[in-house]
Write a protein that holds these residues in place. Structure first.
Motif, short mmCIF file in Angstrom:
data_model
loop_
_atom_site.label_atom_id
_atom_site.label_comp_id
_atom_site.label_asym_id
_atom_site.label_seq_id
_atom_site.Cartn_x
_atom_site.Cartn_y
_atom_site.Cartn_z
N LYS A 113 35.67 61.77 -118.88
CA LYS A 113 35.48 61.02 -117.64
C LYS A 113 36.07 61.82 -116.49
N GLN A 114 35.25 62.06 -115.46
CA GLN A 114 35.69 62.79 -114.28
C GLN A 114 35.26 62.01 -113.04
N GLY A 115 36.23 61.38 -112.40
CA GLY A 115 35.90 60.58 -111.22
C GLY A 115 34.96 59.45 -111.56
N ASN A 116 33.80 59.42 -110.88
CA ASN A 116 32.81 58.37 -111.14
C ASN A 116 31.77 58.79 -112.17
N SER A 117 31.99 59.91 -112.83
CA SER A 117 31.01 60.40 -113.80
C SER A 117 31.61 60.44 -115.20
N VAL A 118 30.70 60.24 -116.19
CA VAL A 118 31.06 60.40 -117.60
C VAL A 118 30.14 61.45 -118.19
N HIS A 119 30.74 62.49 -118.79
CA HIS A 119 29.97 63.59 -119.36
C HIS A 119 30.04 63.52 -120.88
N TYR A 120 28.88 63.42 -121.55
CA TYR A 120 28.81 63.43 -123.02
C TYR A 120 28.34 64.81 -123.49
N TYR A 121 29.08 65.34 -124.48
CA TYR A 121 28.76 66.66 -125.03
C TYR A 121 28.33 66.52 -126.50
N GLY B 241 25.08 78.62 -131.72
CA GLY B 241 25.06 77.18 -131.57
C GLY B 241 24.61 76.75 -130.19
N THR B 242 24.56 75.43 -130.00
CA THR B 242 24.06 74.85 -128.76
C THR B 242 24.95 73.70 -128.34
N THR B 243 25.15 73.56 -127.02
CA THR B 243 25.89 72.43 -126.47
C THR B 243 25.06 71.78 -125.37
N PHE B 244 24.72 70.51 -125.56
CA PHE B 244 24.05 69.72 -124.53
C PHE B 244 25.08 68.86 -123.81
N CYS B 245 24.91 68.73 -122.51
CA CYS B 245 25.78 67.85 -121.73
C CYS B 245 24.91 66.87 -120.96
N ILE B 246 25.20 65.56 -121.11
CA ILE B 246 24.50 64.52 -120.34
C ILE B 246 25.52 63.89 -119.41
N SER B 247 25.24 63.93 -118.13
CA SER B 247 26.17 63.40 -117.12
C SER B 247 25.64 62.08 -116.58
N PHE B 248 26.44 61.02 -116.77
CA PHE B 248 26.08 59.68 -116.30
C PHE B 248 26.96 59.30 -115.11
#
Length: 724
Positions: free
Chosen positions: A648-656, A715-722
């Motif tokens: 969680k960063q400020g008003n955003s949540v980042h899922y990896y 490998g691979t890393t996806f990030c979804i920022s909500f």
């Protein structure tokens, strides 16, 4: 002379019960009403029963049972209506004792059990039988219920729009005449009886000639027996059954969408008791048949809606490129005529009128318009029994089925549909007439139960087949499409074409989305079924877990299909967003994906999962594709590792979502989200190339951003920022 109608009788306040039952009623202080026969089984005078609490009286029913009053109280109050039921033995007889709460009172009922105790119900067999007998669940239900209760006749009686009833399924003993297809008049089941059927789903009388037992303590009008299993029936109803040749009767309500759809009516020529366990099983099977009927009905509606939807989309496309609405509607007129199953169609405005099939003459057309204009609602008018000044048109055809819809409000631009007269014979179980007798003591006339149930045939004329709701909705949609096309044409063609392209692109992925994302829940169902078939010694906990997995999976399938179906019907889909913790969904996806991609040695690391704002089904599909891909493309590693965590960063949540799989050579990371895009090193792994396209589409819909970092063979890393 005053008349006493059947619906005026308060049958739930009769103050009497049937011979096989016993009853006592309690308020917060103690027993306030008791049936006269209860003192014989408890060996206590009535005046000593009255006033006692439930806790004091229950040991008299059975000293062998340990009565936990707190547990009983919890069970009868945890739902709107719930019963506590216990099988007990008194004086060498078995009884069912049931306790329930109603109208701020507590009822304790005792009824005798049948000698032949009902064996453990074979619910699986019953369910399969209901589903496999030529798709007619109602007919199968009559066979099963007659098998369970042993009655001579069991029939499903469906209510029509005029509140009369018709027998649509039946199972009878040899030598009995069939009542299949027979109609019964509305007054055979009075209004207040229908109301009780929706509140209490199982009713029966074991012997119509047996004496009834009075209740002491309170006046009859003060004891509401709405939910009583042993309530005595009204004399009028008993005489009705006597006239029909039945000595015992049972009925189970068929309630759909909160309304009484029909009744499973059971009759026996000799006295016969249906005990509590039999009634509960029959009520359960009736509800199962209701669910199966609704499922089949929904399938039929879906087929009809699909056919209509194809024409709606074609009509919308044509109207966007052709400015002459009349020409377009004329082109689609034969299709509309076929879809709505009408005999004639007319398109009419101030200047022209064009028709297909059989339509009324000009004089009858003026009669139709004059009548419709006198009604409050003129945008859509429909009837199956329109009355003309003259019965037949100049073509010699009677068209009582009329539907008119206004294509352009404010302008006289209409589509008319017509149906011919449908002549058929109604067969009634006795002539449907109400006969009154005179009571000299009360000086009133009262309705007499019908004495004859012999077939009485009536030829029905003057009506067409009724317009179905789906047909009316379809015509409303046709008008809506035409109105939208005209309203939006000026200055909006480019925008509409853009939206049409977007909608068509969404439709392109419809089938692929289903086949792709449904694999996961279907795999869960398949695995559970395989375990049930292979292993005979599964524990109850394991069976419960597998059943829950199946229920969760079917729920997901239903939600996903609903959402995708909505996507095919409109340019925009409204989703309900909420704050969701995806942790449980992630764990469910993990288990099923491990099985699907044979990755049992996977090391899965789940970090902190912050709640995010989204829509449940879309979030499930998003994580399903990303986590499923991570597990799939790392499954051939010696030590596959997948990690999921959020920050969680400020008003955003980042899922990896991170894996050590085959990786990607990303030179232009935008094209990996193109539909059917598969990278060269993905050969050897199953897939259609739409998973990441679905991810991107869902992320856009949820106003989320997807980024990716990857290295070949690393490998691979996806990030979804909500946004929170």
């Amino acid at each position: 002379m005053p008349q006493l109608e059947c619906h005026d009788e308060e049958i739930h306040l009769c103050g009497k019960i049937q011979f096989f039952g016993f009853l006592c009623v309690f308020d917060k202080i103690g027993c306030i009403a008791v049936s006269e026969n209860l003192s014989h089984v408890l060996n206590i005078p009535l005046n000593e029963i009255l006033g006692r609490s439930i806790k004091e009286l229950l040991p008299f029913f059975s000293a062998a049972n340990e009565w936990n009053i707190e547990e009983i109280e919890r069970q009868i109050t945890e739902q709107v209506f719930s019963r506590f039921v216990e099988r007990i033995r008194m004086k060498d007889n078995d009884y069912y004792l049931s306790i329930y709460r109603y109208d701020e009172k507590t009822y304790v009922e005792l009824e005798i059990c049948n000698e032949n105790r009902l064996k453990a119900p074979r619910l699986f067999y019953y369910a399969k039988y209901l589903e496999e007998q030529n798709g007619n669940a109602w007919q199968s239900l009559t066979v099963l219920i007659r098998q369970i209760i042993g009655f001579d006749r069991v029939m499903v009686y469906r209510f029509e729009e005029d509140h009369s009833g018709q027998v649509i399924a039946e199972s009878i003993n040899k030598g009995m005449s069939s009542l299949m297809g027979y109609r019964y008049p509305e007054f055979d089941i009075p209004t207040q009886a229908r109301a009780l059927y929706t509140k209490f789903l199982a009713r029966h009388v074991a012997d119509i000639d047996a004496p009834v037992i009075p209740i002491h303590g309170l006046e009859a009008g003060e004891i509401d027996l709405t939910h009583s299993s042993v309530r005595a029936l009204s004399p009028v109803h008993l005489q009705y059954l006597r006239n029909s040749g039945a000595r015992a009767s049972a009925s189970f309500s068929i309630v759909i969408d909160g309304k009484l759809w029909g009744i499973v009516a059971c009759q026996n020529r000799l006295p016969r008791n249906v005990d509590l366990s039999q009634r509960h099983l029959c009520a359960f099977l009736t509800q199962y048949a209701v669910n199966y009927y609704l499922s089949e009905h929904q399938k039929e509606n879906l087929v009809a809606q699909t056919i209509m939807g194809v024409m709606e989309r074609d009509l919308k496309s044509e109207l966007l490129v052709n400015s002459d609405i009349g020409v377009v509607l004329e082109r689609f007129a034969p299709q509309i005529l076929e879809i709505v199953a009408a005999d004639g169609l007319m398109i009419k405005n101030d200047h022209t009128a064009k028709s297909w099939g059989t339509v009324p003459d000009e004089g009858q057309q003026r009669t139709i318009d004059k009548y419709i204009e006198s009604q409050e609602r003129t945008e859509l008018f429909s009837t199956s029994n329109f009355v003309y000044d003259q019965v037949e048109s100049e073509h010699g055809v009677f068209l009582p089925g009329v539907l008119r819809i206004n294509i352009l409000p404010g302008n006289k631009y209409y589509i008319y549909l017509f149906r011919k007269e449908h002549i058929y014979d109604d067969v009634w179980a006795g002539k449907p007439e109400k006969i009154y007798l005179y009571d000299p003591e009360r000086k009133v006339e009262f309705p007499s139960p019908r004495a004859s149930f012999e077939a009485w045939r009536e030829t029905m004329k003057g009506k067409s087949v009724k317009w179905r709701k789906t047909e009316l909705s379809f015509m409303e949609k046709v008008a809506q499409i035409a109105q939208q096309a005209i309203a939006q044409r000026g200055g909006e063609i480019a925008q509409l074409n853009k939206e049409l392209i977007r909608s068509n692109n969404a439709l392109d992925t419809f089938g692929y989305t289903l086949t792709h994302d449904l694999k996961n829940p279907l795999s869960s169902i398949k695995l559970a079924a395989q375990m049930m078939l292979i292993k005979d010694d599964l524990s109850k906990d394991m069976l419960r877990k597998m059943a829950k997995n199946i229920m969760d999976a079917t729920g997901l399938i239903t939600e996903m299909m609903d959402k995708v179906y909505q996507l095919t019907q409109s340019n925009y889909v409204t989703f309900k967003t909420e704050l969701i913790d995806p942790r449980n969904k992630i764990l469910n996806i993990l288990e099923s994906s491990k099985q699907q991609f044979d990755s049992e040695n996977l090391e899965f690391i789940l970090g902190e999962t912050w709640p995010i704002i989204g829509e449940r089904t879309l979030l499930y599909q998003l994580f399903l594709n990303l986590i499923g891909n991570a597990i799939k493309y790392s499954s051939k590693k010696d030590q596959p590792v997948v990690e999921v965590y959020s920050i969680k960063q400020g008003n955003s949540v980042h899922y990896y979502i991170k894996d050590n799989g085959i990786g990607m050579d990303i030179r232009d990371d935008s094209n990996i989200f193109d539909i059917f895009k598969r990278l060269p090193n993905s050969q050897g792994f199953e897939g259609s190339g739409i998973g990441l396209s679905i991810v991107k589409r869902i992320a856009d819909r949820l106003n989320a951003k997807v980024t990716v970092e990857s290295e070949l063979n690393v490998g691979t890393t996806f990030c979804i920022s909500f946004e929170s």
